[in-house]
Motif scaffolding. Structure first.
Motif, PDB file in Angstrom:
ATOM      1  N   UNK A   1      18.719  -1.747  12.610  1.00  0.00           N
ATOM      2  CA  UNK A   1      19.864  -1.109  11.955  1.00  0.00           C
ATOM      3  C   UNK A   1      20.132   0.243  12.584  1.00  0.00           C
ATOM      4  N   UNK A   2      21.324   0.760  12.327  1.00  0.00           N
ATOM      5  CA  UNK A   2      21.681   2.093  12.791  1.00  0.00           C
ATOM      6  C   UNK A   2      21.157   3.134  11.805  1.00  0.00           C
ATOM      7  N   UNK A   3      20.584   4.209  12.345  1.00  0.00           N
ATOM      8  CA  UNK A   3      20.150   5.351  11.540  1.00  0.00           C
ATOM      9  C   UNK A   3      20.511   6.622  12.287  1.00  0.00           C
ATOM     10  N   UNK A   4      20.515   7.729  11.568  1.00  0.00           N
ATOM     11  CA  UNK A   4      20.748   9.026  12.207  1.00  0.00           C
ATOM     12  C   UNK A   4      19.428   9.753  12.410  1.00  0.00           C
ATOM     13  N   UNK A   5      19.354  10.469  13.518  1.00  0.00           N
ATOM     14  CA  UNK A   5      18.205  11.332  13.742  1.00  0.00           C
ATOM     15  C   UNK A   5      18.254  12.510  12.760  1.00  0.00           C
ATOM     16  N   UNK A   6      17.083  13.002  12.332  1.00  0.00           N
ATOM     17  CA  UNK A   6      15.738  12.493  12.655  1.00  0.00           C
ATOM     18  C   UNK A   6      15.368  11.296  11.779  1.00  0.00           C
ATOM     19  N   UNK A   7      14.509  10.404  12.326  1.00  0.00           N
ATOM     20  CA  UNK A   7      14.072   9.245  11.561  1.00  0.00           C
ATOM     21  C   UNK A   7      12.594   9.393  11.213  1.00  0.00           C
ATOM     22  N   UNK A   8      12.168   8.654  10.191  1.00  0.00           N
ATOM     23  CA  UNK A   8      10.794   8.723   9.727  1.00  0.00           C
ATOM     24  C   UNK A   8       9.838   8.013  10.694  1.00  0.00           C
ATOM     25  N   UNK A   9       8.546   8.268  10.519  1.00  0.00           N
ATOM     26  CA  UNK A   9       7.521   7.682  11.379  1.00  0.00           C
ATOM     27  C   UNK A   9       7.355   6.183  11.162  1.00  0.00           C
ATOM     28  N   UNK A  10       7.989   5.640  10.128  1.00  0.00           N
ATOM     29  CA  UNK A  10       7.883   4.200   9.859  1.00  0.00           C
ATOM     30  C   UNK A  10       8.657   3.363  10.875  1.00  0.00           C
ATOM     31  N   UNK A  11       9.498   4.024  11.702  1.00  0.00           N
ATOM     32  CA  UNK A  11      10.412   3.274  12.554  1.00  0.00           C
ATOM     33  C   UNK A  11      10.285   3.668  14.026  1.00  0.00           C
ATOM     34  N   UNK A  12      10.599   2.690  14.879  1.00  0.00           N
ATOM     35  CA  UNK A  12      10.825   2.935  16.297  1.00  0.00           C
ATOM     36  C   UNK A  12      12.322   2.861  16.529  1.00  0.00           C
TER      37      UNK A  12
END
Length: 299
Positions: free
Chosen positions: A148-159
């Motif tokens: 899925x699309x996310x905005x920075x910053x992202x959590x450590x749960x994701x690559x």
């Protein structure tokens, strides 16, 4: 333990009518085939061939349970064949699925990538979910989305891989801003009537948080996911909006003016994310390759 090789030897002996013929068919030695059948009988605890009848007729003869085992063994190997075919189709992307989550601002930007994926991988079932960041993150963690699309910053749960990085622009009716202003600060919009994308989008949340850092609550008069509606309301001079430059570059209307937002210099940094440590399926890898290549071409 019963093995597929034993079942294959057993079925081939019955179909070819003899141990030597089965050995030739399977490219094995006859003692190997004989041992496989013997081990299968030991494992099952029953005799599969009527050896007395075979000695008189010199032909293959199954016991009653042997005939039942033969019938079931054929079904087992057929199912194994289907399983192997499924894996092969999956690896070659002749089947499978891609569950893609899009933020309210992400769909337009990724439309070319979605079309290319569809064109090159027509056998892959593509499902799209448009929602806010928090819902998309939870869907990744729950394994109901692949990427899925996310905005920075992202959590450590994701690559993730980067998709875009655009500065934020302010858009307003030309009568509202005049012709002399060349840029605007976020604080100067303290009393402006803001029309923003959906309240659950990360982009809108970023704008609200930056306003709060400057000591005021933004005057948001409208939330919408409808790009055409937002443009129409801007032309009616109902208010102003903030958008990534990717979208303001698409506005070709002499009624509207697009100005850089400064102090702070905010950017829209979107990424394509997936759950950390999750093995990438062939469909996911193909999608990420397309997104990365198209993102590199836009740099």
């Amino acid at each position: 333990m019963m093995t597929l090789k034993q079942l294959q030897c057993f079925i081939t002996v019955v179909k070819t009518g003899g141990f030597s013929h089965a050995a030739d068919t399977l490219s094995l030695t006859q003692p190997t085939v004989t041992k496989a059948i013997s081990n299968l009988e030991d494992t099952l605890g029953v005799a599969l061939f009527d050896k007395q009848l075979m000695s008189r007729k010199r032909d293959i003869a199954l016991t009653e349970i042997g005939a039942l085992v033969y019938e079931q063994a054929q079904t087992v190997l057929q199912q194994v064949g289907y399983l192997e075919q499924t894996v092969t189709q999956y690896q070659h992307m002749d089947r499978g699925q891609l569950r893609l989550g899009l933020s309210p601002l992400g769909g337009e930007l990724l439309s070319d990538a979605i079309f290319e994926f569809y064109q090159t991988h027509r056998h892959i079932e593509l499902s799209l979910l448009e929602d806010g960041a928090e819902s998309l993150k939870q869907a990744l963690l729950d394994d109901t989305l692949d990427v899925c699309t996310l905005m920075q910053p992202i959590e450590e749960d994701f690559d993730c891989i980067p998709v875009c990085d655009y500065p934020i622009m302010m858009v307003a009716h030309r009568q509202h801003m005049g012709n002399t202003i060349k840029q605007v600060t976020l604080k100067s919009l303290k009393n402006a009537s803001l029309m923003l994308f959906a309240s659950h989008s990360s982009f809108t949340s970023m704008i609200v948080e930056e306003c709060q850092k400057l000591g005021f609550e933004p005057n948001i008069i409208c939330h919408t996911n409808q790009w055409q509606l937002l443009t129409t309301l801007l032309k009616k001079n109902m208010g102003v909006t903030l958008l990534p430059k990717y979208y303001t570059d698409k506005l070709d209307d002499k009624q509207l003016v697009c100005l850089p937002l400064v102090q702070p210099n905010l950017t829209w940094q979107m990424v394509m994310a997936w759950r950390k440590h999750r093995p990438l399926t062939p469909a996911m890898q193909a999608w990420l390759n397309i997104v990365q290549r198209q993102a590199n071409n836009k740099v």
